[in-house]
Design a protein around this motif. Structure first.
Motif, PDB file in Angstrom:
ATOM      1  N   ASP A   1       0.947  -2.108  -0.124  1.00  0.00           N
ATOM      2  CA  ASP A   1      -0.429  -0.003  -0.311  1.00  0.00           C
ATOM      3  C   ASP A   1       0.985   1.070   0.309  1.00  0.00           C
ATOM      4  O   ASP A   1       0.898   2.055  -0.832  1.00  0.00           O
ATOM      5  CB  ASP A   1      -0.965   0.105   1.370  1.00  0.00           C
ATOM      6  CG  ASP A   1      -1.736  -1.384   1.284  1.00  0.00           C
ATOM      7  OD1 ASP A   1      -2.594  -1.837   0.100  1.00  0.00           O
ATOM      8  OD2 ASP A   1      -2.729  -1.029   1.965  1.00  0.00           O
TER       9      ASP A   1
ATOM     10  N   THR B   1      -1.622   3.050  -2.547  1.00  0.00           N
ATOM     11  CA  THR B   1      -2.475   3.151  -2.219  1.00  0.00           C
ATOM     12  C   THR B   1      -3.407   4.137  -1.174  1.00  0.00           C
ATOM     13  O   THR B   1      -3.585   3.798  -0.150  1.00  0.00           O
ATOM     14  CB  THR B   1      -3.190   1.569  -2.243  1.00  0.00           C
ATOM     15  OG1 THR B   1      -2.359   0.671  -2.381  1.00  0.00           O
ATOM     16  CG2 THR B   1      -4.730   1.246  -1.836  1.00  0.00           C
TER      17      THR B   1
ATOM     18  N   TYR C   1      -7.539   4.120   0.262  1.00  0.00           N
ATOM     19  CA  TYR C   1      -8.909   3.664   0.826  1.00  0.00           C
ATOM     20  C   TYR C   1     -10.079   4.758   0.544  1.00  0.00           C
ATOM     21  O   TYR C   1     -10.287   5.446   1.117  1.00  0.00           O
ATOM     22  CB  TYR C   1      -8.897   2.746   2.249  1.00  0.00           C
ATOM     23  CG  TYR C   1      -7.533   1.996   1.581  1.00  0.00           C
ATOM     24  CD1 TYR C   1      -8.124   0.645   1.134  1.00  0.00           C
ATOM     25  CD2 TYR C   1      -6.573   1.564   1.659  1.00  0.00           C
ATOM     26  CE1 TYR C   1      -7.595  -0.905   0.732  1.00  0.00           C
ATOM     27  CE2 TYR C   1      -6.242   0.152   1.584  1.00  0.00           C
ATOM     28  CZ  TYR C   1      -6.671  -0.560   1.388  1.00  0.00           C
ATOM     29  OH  TYR C   1      -5.379  -2.082   1.205  1.00  0.00           O
TER      30      TYR C   1
END
Length: 195
Positions: free
Chosen positions: A148, A153, A155
């Motif tokens: 991540d 990344t 979310y």
């Protein structure tokens, strides 16, 4: 115990490829194609899972008691397992705050499930089974968080509605499993009795 260990090696090995050999995984997917990879991964996982179930059943026929956990550990395990089921649901229910905050709630659910069962059981086969899953979950969570960070990344933020759905679905699934399915499938009633 050999069958159980072989099953764990196959099942958790297949699920550990991204932890230890992500580059090889990427090259293999490019070679086999996405469907070919998923087919091979599924076959190895199913064989491993079947061997785990069979091996655990065999090991339970001649149990080796390592320690006798206090009764309160069984209650603590029930709480951990309830939270684990909620985390599992949160991995699939869209836009919930649990996933937005924890990022990998399924792996954290496996950690809680395995840790709780290690506290509540005292036989060698239990320690091998749940210890292996706990170790895998710790390593997988760390690797997933590293991926991540490397990929940047982000979310999606969760909503209250998504969070409530995840909690309700997880709690209902836990109740069904704890009160009925665990005894029917595993032969142990975790809450002492079935309804």
């Amino acid at each position: 115990m050999t069958v159980l260990i072989l099953g764990l090696v196959l099942f958790l090995g297949a699920h550990s490829v991204r932890i230890f050999a992500d580059g090889w995984r990427t090259r293999t997917i490019a070679s086999l194609g996405d469907k070919g990879w998923k087919a091979a991964y599924s076959v190895v996982s199913l064989i491993g899972f079947g061997l785990i179930v069979w091996g655990y059943g065999l090991a339970r026929q001649q149990p080796v008691v390592v320690w006798s956990p206090p009764v309160m550990m069984k209650h603590l395990n029930s709480l951990f397992t309830l939270v684990a089921f909620v985390f599992l649901a949160a991995a699939y229910v869209p836009r919930n705050q649990i996933r937005a905050k924890l990022h990998h709630p399924m792996v954290l659910g496996v950690k809680l499930w395995a840790f709780g069962h290690l506290l509540a059981t005292g036989k060698l086969a239990d320690m091998v089974l749940f210890g292996a899953f706990l170790l895998w979950a710790v390593l997988d969570f760390r690797a997933a968080r590293q991926r991540d960070r490397a990929l940047g990344t982000v979310y999606a933020p969760g909503t209250l509605a998504g969070t409530l759905i995840a909690v309700v679905v997880g709690a209902v699934a836990w109740a069904v499993f704890a009160f009925w399915l665990h005894a029917a499938w595993i032969g142990v009633a975790p809450l002492g009795r079935t309804l």
